[in-house]
Write an enzyme that holds these catalytic residues in place. Structure first.
Site, short mmCIF file in Angstrom:
data_model
loop_
_atom_site.label_atom_id
_atom_site.label_comp_id
_atom_site.label_asym_id
_atom_site.label_seq_id
_atom_site.Cartn_x
_atom_site.Cartn_y
_atom_site.Cartn_z
CG ASP A 88 11.95 2.71 -16.78
OD1 ASP A 88 12.31 2.10 -17.25
OD2 ASP A 88 10.07 3.39 -16.90
CG HIS A 89 11.59 -1.06 -15.94
ND1 HIS A 89 11.59 0.20 -16.15
CD2 HIS A 89 11.79 -2.41 -15.38
CE1 HIS A 89 10.02 -0.33 -16.75
NE2 HIS A 89 9.47 -1.95 -16.00
CG ASP A 95 6.35 -1.30 -18.67
OD1 ASP A 95 7.74 -1.94 -18.58
OD2 ASP A 95 5.25 -1.69 -18.29
NE ARG A 155 2.43 -7.54 -13.30
CZ ARG A 155 2.87 -6.77 -15.11
NH1 ARG A 155 3.66 -6.59 -14.86
NH2 ARG A 155 2.05 -6.89 -15.70
CB SER A 160 6.38 -8.51 -16.95
OG SER A 160 7.31 -8.80 -18.26
NE ARG A 176 9.51 -9.56 -16.11
CZ ARG A 176 9.50 -9.34 -15.62
NH1 ARG A 176 10.65 -10.40 -14.55
NH2 ARG A 176 8.56 -8.33 -14.17
C1 MIC Z 1 7.26 -4.77 -15.25
O1 MIC Z 1 6.02 -4.51 -14.45
O2 MIC Z 1 7.34 -6.19 -14.57
C2 MIC Z 1 8.17 -4.33 -15.82
C3 MIC Z 1 9.63 -4.78 -15.35
O3 MIC Z 1 7.90 -3.15 -16.02
C4 MIC Z 1 7.85 -5.22 -17.06
C5 MIC Z 1 8.29 -5.27 -18.47
C6 MIC Z 1 10.18 -5.79 -18.56
O4 MIC Z 1 9.41 -6.71 -18.07
O5 MIC Z 1 11.00 -5.03 -18.17
C7 MIC Z 1 6.52 -5.51 -17.32
O6 MIC Z 1 5.75 -4.73 -17.05
O7 MIC Z 1 6.28 -5.33 -18.66
FE1 SF4 Z 2 8.22 0.28 -13.37
FE2 SF4 Z 2 6.72 -1.60 -14.25
FE3 SF4 Z 2 7.02 -1.06 -11.23
FE4 SF4 Z 2 5.76 0.60 -13.79
S1 SF4 Z 2 5.09 -1.28 -12.89
S2 SF4 Z 2 7.27 0.77 -11.81
S3 SF4 Z 2 6.90 0.63 -15.14
S4 SF4 Z 2 8.65 -2.03 -12.56
#
Ligand code: MIC
Ligand code: SF4
Length: 758
Positions: A98-99, A163, A451, A646, A648
């Site tokens: 999805d990312h 995630d 976010r 996140s 990550r």
């Molecule tokens: C996000 O919303 O910041 C992400 C991208 O989904 C991250 C995961 C990632 O960095 O791959 C998260 O929320 O953990």
């Molecule tokens: Fe994707 Fe993270 Fe955004 Fe949710 S918050 S849509 S998991 S990048």
């Protein structure tokens, strides 16, 4: 391990079969009634009889029912799993693509482009999933958290996901915790998931949502109250009559964004709204099984009668009095009613005009969300209005997309000028080929995402992002300005008539049921041992991992400070996403972004510091590369809530790879702190916050007495000034005895390897 497109009822029956007895054991051990949170956790303890259960202190070993991974984090998780020597994952696990889909034209075109651009990574994820028994959800099937909600979540279940928004499943009563890949590897290799036994914050919801107030406003309000670190170490449990008035997907919105206040997770008790959602998504049997144990899928009656006696903190929110809110910029806890944003923007000198409006993300992309947004659009179009800004919509899943298409809701949105993007994260994580503004152009975007850190959506520090409900996003898109209160203001149509927007109650679930759309699930073969996992040694996107070296037994002596970050240092600041997502499977290449977003506390610059070996000013990743090449260990210094955001683990693996020994901070976000521990980097907090201020650019830092590192025992540090003087300081750490072993072994994975004999 067989993997299916949903959770087998036998697994759920197993969990429910032991629930009443485990809850009784919990009551007996704690000598009091239980919150719902405690029941679910106790039901998943590896050793329910002797596990210590002191809130905010004990570390608990739990056995989650499943593991979910999204493509941007699954790569590192599975690369680590591959080195552990297991033939198959030990727990049902899935990967969700999805990312990595970039928003450029529209959903169909963008998906095809992503399949081509990311072919190597998708191929790796598909084959590694097949090899180790992991279910694989293809690109286009949807955002991990929507798919989990639709297919896998069940009340009273427990899961972990790589995630931070995994708590979305709390909307169906799951204790769903966001983790780094190393935690996922523990569980996939059959080891327990280790987490601090949480505090429990109760949120009592009374009244009912009405008019423009939406589930999103509940969590925007909670974020205002608790701030971005107020939920740290806690699970947020919602209850009360207001809770049962909210749909399951609305509850999921609220739980999803609990990540923004640092909570371990959030959840709602089982109720009719959850039963309706389970049935609408083809899980009648799950709803029936849950109904049979309903008394233990909520807090005990004594708790509900006297919440203050059982929760660590109780917050009461009257939904009747909730106004539509909009939070931002730069931080999700900066709240105000949407009616006041115009005045604030004028006072702050922010642009009033909106440059783009975006609906979607895992937080707000359900059927109900889209019905509310589409209803506003439909009435607006009938009154001769169209959106005054680009309006981009990302459906949460293929199921939602196909259903809203069938029900004419996409057409309603398109009629006011919306573009429908792929069922994916898209601009929420910087996957946005935006050409209408450039770096340096001050501009405002409004989103229904979760976010809003600087640069997150489009990579531009000059973009100010505000988060709000999907319905408010659509209203603001129609108005084109943040100086607009959808409840009272009007918009002029082409004929010069002033139009008041209409808000209607959403449709919770599709009357004709969900369409399934194109099936995106690939089950692994029964025996995957013959599947070849391809990682080209010349690849710039994937790289096999080498184990990190064990601790050499020495103190850290006079190490340079790579970075002293000022203010927010989220994982987006430490390891940016957007264009860097393409290197998520290549540790060396992704280390090229290390601390690029961090604000240098000495100079105020972003991403740039002083190389202590040659005195030159360079980007942080270049300095780290230099230290690494010269085998010079280093330390990073952070401010409050280091690593917010996140899950990550690249934000921990990159420093580890480049030679970080410790991160010293005023405080840490939970997942970031665990990720550092897992990778063998010491996370230390200043015993006295002013120590942070005493560290200068050319100082060296020592951390001593490490041979005696013990739980609950402070650690001594020294700041060595260039003039030869030294200042001693104390640090605290939260490592348990087991976690100290991770540190000594050079990372938790090395312990698994030793046990597996690899
Ligand atoms: C996000 O919303 O910041 C992400 C991208 O989904 C991250 C995961 C990632 O960095 O791959 C998260 O929320 O953990
Ligand atoms: Fe994707 Fe993270 Fe955004 Fe949710 S918050 S849509 S998991 S990048």
């Amino acid at each position: 391990m067989a993997a299916f497109a949903n959770t087998p009822i036998e697994l759920i029956n197993g969990v429910y079969g032991r629930l009443p007895e485990r809850a009784a054991l919990g009551r007996e051990r704690l000598g009091r009634p239980l919150t719902f949170t405690e029941k679910v956790l106790i039901n998943h303890l590896r050793d329910p009889r002797s596990q210590e259960l002191e809130r905010a202190r004990s570390y608990a070993d739990l056995d989650p029912d499943r593991v979910a991974m999204q493509d941007a984090t699954a790569q590192m998780a599975l690369l680590q799993f591959m080195t552990a020597g297991l033939p198959q994952v030990a727990v049902p696990s899935t990967v969700h693509c999805d990312h990595l889909i970039q928003a450029r034209d529209d959903g169909k075109v963008d998906l095809l482009a992503a399949i081509e651009t990311n072919a190597e990574v998708y191929d790796f994820l598909e084959t590694v999933s097949a090899r180790y028994g992991v279910g694989f959800w293809k690109p286009g099937s949807g955002i991990i958290h929507q798919v989990v909600l639709e297919q896998y979540a069940f009340p009273g279940g427990m899961m972990i996901g790589t995630d931070s928004h995994t708590p979305n499943a709390g909307g169906l009563g799951v204790v769903a915790i966001g983790v780094g890949g190393a935690d996922a590897v523990d569980v996939m290799t059959g080891y327990p998931f280790n987490v601090r036994w949480p505090k429990v914050i109760g949120v009592h919801l009374i009244g009912g949502l009405d008019g423009w107030a939406a589930p999103k406003d509940v969590i925007l309000k909670v974020a205002e109250i608790l701030t971005v670190k107020g939920g740290t170490g806690a699970i947020i449990e919602y209850f009360g009559p207001g809770a049962s008035s909210i749909s399951a997907t609305g509850k999921a919105t609220i739980c999803n964004m609990g990540a923004e206040i640092g909570a371990t997770t959030s959840l709602f008790p089982y109720d009719d709204a959850m039963a309706r959602y389970l049935k609408a998504t083809g899980r009648e049997a799950v709803a029936d099984a849950a109904a049979a144990v309903a008394a233990d899928l909520r807090a005990d009656d004594e708790v509900l009668a006297d919440p203050a006696g059982f929760f660590d903190q109780v917050i009461e929110i009257d939904l009747d009095a909730l106004e539509p809110l909009i939070n931002g910029p730069h931080t999700p806890d900066r709240a105000r009613p949407v009616s006041r944003l115009g005045d604030e923007a004028r006072a702050e000198g922010w642009p009033l005009a909106i440059s783009s409006a975006l609906v979607g993300s895992c937080t707000n992309s359900s059927y109900e969300d889209i019905t509310r947004a589409a209803a506003i659009a439909r009435a607006a179009a009938a009154a001769g209005l169209t959106a005054k800004t680009p309006l981009l919509v990302t459906p949460g899943s293929e199921r939602v997309r196909a259903t809203i298409e069938r029900d004419g809701l996409l057409a309603d949105l398109e009629a006011i000028g919306a573009t429908v993007l792929a069922n994916a994260c898209g601009p929420c994580i910087g996957q946005w080929a935006r050409t209408d503004v450039q770096e340096g152009d001050p501009n405002v975007i409004v989103t229904s995402y979760n976010r809003n850190f600087p640069k997150r959506n489009d990579g531009f520090a000059s973009t100010l992002a505000f988060v709000t409900s999907p319905e408010t996003v659509v209203a603001l898109a129609l108005a084109g300005t943040v100086d607009f209160d959808p409840r009272t203001d009007t918009i002029a149509n082409d004929a010069g008539d002033e139009v008041r927007l209409e808000i209607a109650p959403g449709t919770e679930l599709p009357a004709q049921g969900f369409e399934s759309g194109e099936s995106g699930f690939l089950a692994p073969p029964e025996d995957g041992s013959g599947v070849e996992v391809r990682v080209d040694p010349a690849s710039d996107r994937l790289q096999l991992l080498e184990p990190f070296a064990a601790w050499d037994g020495n103190d850290f002596v006079e190490l340079p400070v790579l970075v002293k970050a000022k203010g927010k240092c989220t994982t987006d600041h430490i390891s940016a996403a957007g264009p860097w997502l393409k290197y998520r499977g290549h540790l060396e290449n992704i280390s090229g972004n290390l601390f690029l977003g961090a604000v240098n506390a000495f100079t105020g610059e972003t991403g740039v510091g002083k190389d202590q070996l040659d005195g030159e000013r360079k980007s942080y990743p270049d300095i780290a590369r230099h230290y690494h090449a010269e085998s010079v260990g280093w330390i990073a210094v952070g401010d409050e809530n280091y690593g917010e955001g996140s899950s990550r683990e690249h934000a921990a693996m990159e420093p580890r790879y480049r030679g970080a020994k410790a991160v010293l901070s005023r405080s840490f976000a939970r997942i970031a702190e665990t990720n550092l521990k897992k990778q063998g980097v010491l996370p230390l907090t200043f015993a006295h916050p002013f120590t942070y201020d005493q560290i200068g650019e050319d100082d060296r830092l020592s951390i001593v007495g490490l041979a005696g590192l013990a739980p609950d025992t402070p650690v001594t540090g020294r700041i060595h000034k260039p003039d030869g003087t030294a200042i001693e300081f104390q640090c605290n750490h939260s490592l348990s005895a087991d976690q100290i072993e991770w540190f000594k072994a050079g990372g938790a994975l090395n312990i698994i390897r030793q046990r597996q004999g690899v």
